[in-house]
Design a protein around this motif. Structure first.
Motif, PDB file in Angstrom:
ATOM      1  N   PRO A  31       0.798  -1.269   0.038  1.00 40.64           N
ATOM      2  CA  PRO A  31       0.091   0.222   0.048  1.00 40.64           C
ATOM      3  C   PRO A  31       0.913   1.195  -0.086  1.00 40.64           C
ATOM      4  O   PRO A  31       2.093   1.241   0.654  1.00 40.64           O
ATOM      5  N   GLY A  32       0.351   2.052  -0.751  1.00 37.06           N
ATOM      6  CA  GLY A  32       1.338   3.540  -0.911  1.00 37.06           C
ATOM      7  C   GLY A  32       2.313   3.479  -2.040  1.00 37.06           C
ATOM      8  O   GLY A  32       2.886   4.512  -2.491  1.00 37.06           O
ATOM      9  N   LYS A  33       2.723   2.497  -2.516  1.00 37.83           N
ATOM     10  CA  LYS A  33       3.551   2.183  -3.589  1.00 37.83           C
ATOM     11  C   LYS A  33       2.851   1.193  -4.528  1.00 37.83           C
ATOM     12  O   LYS A  33       2.730   1.941  -5.822  1.00 37.83           O
ATOM     13  N   ASP A  34       2.394   0.071  -4.601  1.00 44.50           N
ATOM     14  CA  ASP A  34       1.676  -0.570  -5.741  1.00 44.50           C
ATOM     15  C   ASP A  34       0.493   0.028  -5.880  1.00 44.50           C
ATOM     16  O   ASP A  34      -0.093   0.119  -7.149  1.00 44.50           O
ATOM     17  N   ILE A  35      -0.086   0.503  -4.876  1.00 44.12           N
ATOM     18  CA  ILE A  35      -1.319   1.050  -5.120  1.00 44.12           C
ATOM     19  C   ILE A  35      -1.291   2.431  -4.396  1.00 44.12           C
ATOM     20  O   ILE A  35      -0.873   2.629  -3.017  1.00 44.12           O
ATOM     21  N   THR A  36      -1.760   3.372  -5.036  1.00 43.52           N
ATOM     22  CA  THR A  36      -1.533   5.014  -4.304  1.00 43.52           C
ATOM     23  C   THR A  36      -2.730   5.220  -3.342  1.00 43.52           C
ATOM     24  O   THR A  36      -4.144   4.572  -4.064  1.00 43.52           O
ATOM     25  N   ILE A  37      -2.562   5.470  -2.310  1.00 39.56           N
ATOM     26  CA  ILE A  37      -4.057   5.722  -1.314  1.00 39.56           C
ATOM     27  C   ILE A  37      -4.231   7.065  -0.949  1.00 39.56           C
ATOM     28  O   ILE A  37      -3.432   7.677  -0.526  1.00 39.56           O
ATOM     29  N   ILE A  38      -5.520   7.421  -1.326  1.00 39.24           N
ATOM     30  CA  ILE A  38      -6.000   8.807  -0.945  1.00 39.24           C
ATOM     31  C   ILE A  38      -7.203   8.823  -0.027  1.00 39.24           C
ATOM     32  O   ILE A  38      -8.034   7.885  -0.284  1.00 39.24           O
ATOM     33  N   SER A  39      -7.108   9.548   0.937  1.00 41.43           N
ATOM     34  CA  SER A  39      -8.078   9.225   2.011  1.00 41.43           C
ATOM     35  C   SER A  39      -8.744  10.936   2.637  1.00 41.43           C
ATOM     36  O   SER A  39      -7.841  11.776   2.311  1.00 41.43           O
TER      37      SER A  39
END
Ligand code: GZL
Length: 319
Positions: free
Chosen positions: A243-251
């Protein structure tokens, strides 16, 4: 024993007589507050802010937790009306379905303050003021951050979205604001979108389903609150992804858990949505009772916290 009581009685009377009239005449303000529940870190911080501010202001707070059920909020508001409180305030779990009970409060001449979330009733005389964040702008901020992050990349950006509680103002407007921004560049696509009801558990469950079901690579997760993002981070790690690398996460929210996830490199950005509405609410309650004018809309001022700023900001955070 009797004598001491008499003395106390006499002493009490003498003391009362010596107090200035306002102190004697000033009845304690009674505020009835219907809270949505305890579904997220944000809600917990919001409840703490309201309880502490009521104590600090010397306002008697009748507090009801609705466990995220609208019928419990309506029941609580009716109970406050029956108890003839001075002011009613609440955070509506969903936008619609409150008009009837708000009309009952108006008929009982009890002013109502909306906090945190709005209702979509046409007759805005049913509440004195609505104080809380601009959820549309929060969604736009999330969209603008993503477009800026991807400004030097090419190709499709596949986004999955964890929506907040169905029918709630934050879920409706955070979706709308985000889409308003990303639709300017068609390569940004929301490929799956489902409610996680603002909770960690549901956020994890739905993210697991997204990861299983979607043959297309997921590039980005947009979560309407940090709690769902934190649940999704667990699902992403259990799927063997970073998480945060393979999938960018915005919350959205900016709660402590989000700062911890950003400092661990697992969350890329959190758009602030402050729950610290207590002091503003008590000021509005006192002004309403004193017959002073209160603005119809009080907007909370908020920032955006990318992971690069998390370590420096964290010590300053109040929730
Ligand atoms: C937003 C608030 C939302 C938060 C969630 O003002 O209504 O509800 O974003 C909370 O964390 O559950």
């Amino acid at each position: 024993m009797k004598r001491r009581t008499a003395l106390t009685g006499t002493a009490a009377l003498a003391l009362a007589a010596s107090l200035p009239l306002p102190a004697l005449a000033q009845k304690k303000i009674v505020l009835g507050f219907s809270q949505i529940g305890a579904e997220s870190e944000w809600r917990t911080a919001n409840t703490e802010s309201i309880k502490q501010a009521a104590k600090d202001a010397g306002i008697e707070l009748k507090f009801a937790d609705a466990q995220q059920k609208q019928e419990n909020q309506i029941k609580a508001i009716r109970s406050f009306i029956a108890q003839k409180v001075d002011v009613i305030a609440f955070s509506p779990v969903v936008e619609s379905g409150f008009e009837t009970v708000l009309r009952e409060a108006k008929a009982a001449k009890i002013p109502v303050i909306l906090t945190d979330r709005a209702v979509n009733a046409k007759d805005d005389s049913l509440w004195v003021t609505f104080m809380g964040s601009d959820f549309l702008e929060e969604g736009r901020k999330a969209g603008r951050w993503l477009l800026d992050k991807e400004k030097n990349t090419k190709g499709d950006v596949n986004i999955v979205e964890l929506q907040g509680t169905v029918g709630s103002a934050p879920a409706i407007d955070r979706k709308k604001g985000f889409e308003e921004i990303i639709k300017t560049q068609p390569r940004f696509k929301i490929v799956r979108s489902q409610t996680g009801d603002f909770t960690r558990a549901k956020g994890k469950e739905v993210m697991q389903a997204f990861l299983k079901a979607d043959p297309k690579k997921i590039n980005v997760l947009y979560a309407h609150n940090d709690d769902m993002a934190i649940g999704a981070i667990q699902a992403i790690e259990e799927a063997g992804l970073k998480p945060g690398k393979d999938i960018t996460i915005i919350s959205i929210d900016g709660v402590k858990g989000a700062f911890e996830a950003m400092m661990a490199g697992k969350l890329n950005v959190s758009v602030e949505c402050s729950p610290l509405l207590g002091p503003q609410l008590m000021k509005a309650v006192q002004d309403v009772v004193a017959g002073k004018p209160v603005p119809k809309r009080i907007v909370t001022q908020e920032s955006v916290f990318p992971m690069e700023t998390a370590a420096a900001e964290f010590p300053k955070r109040k929730y």
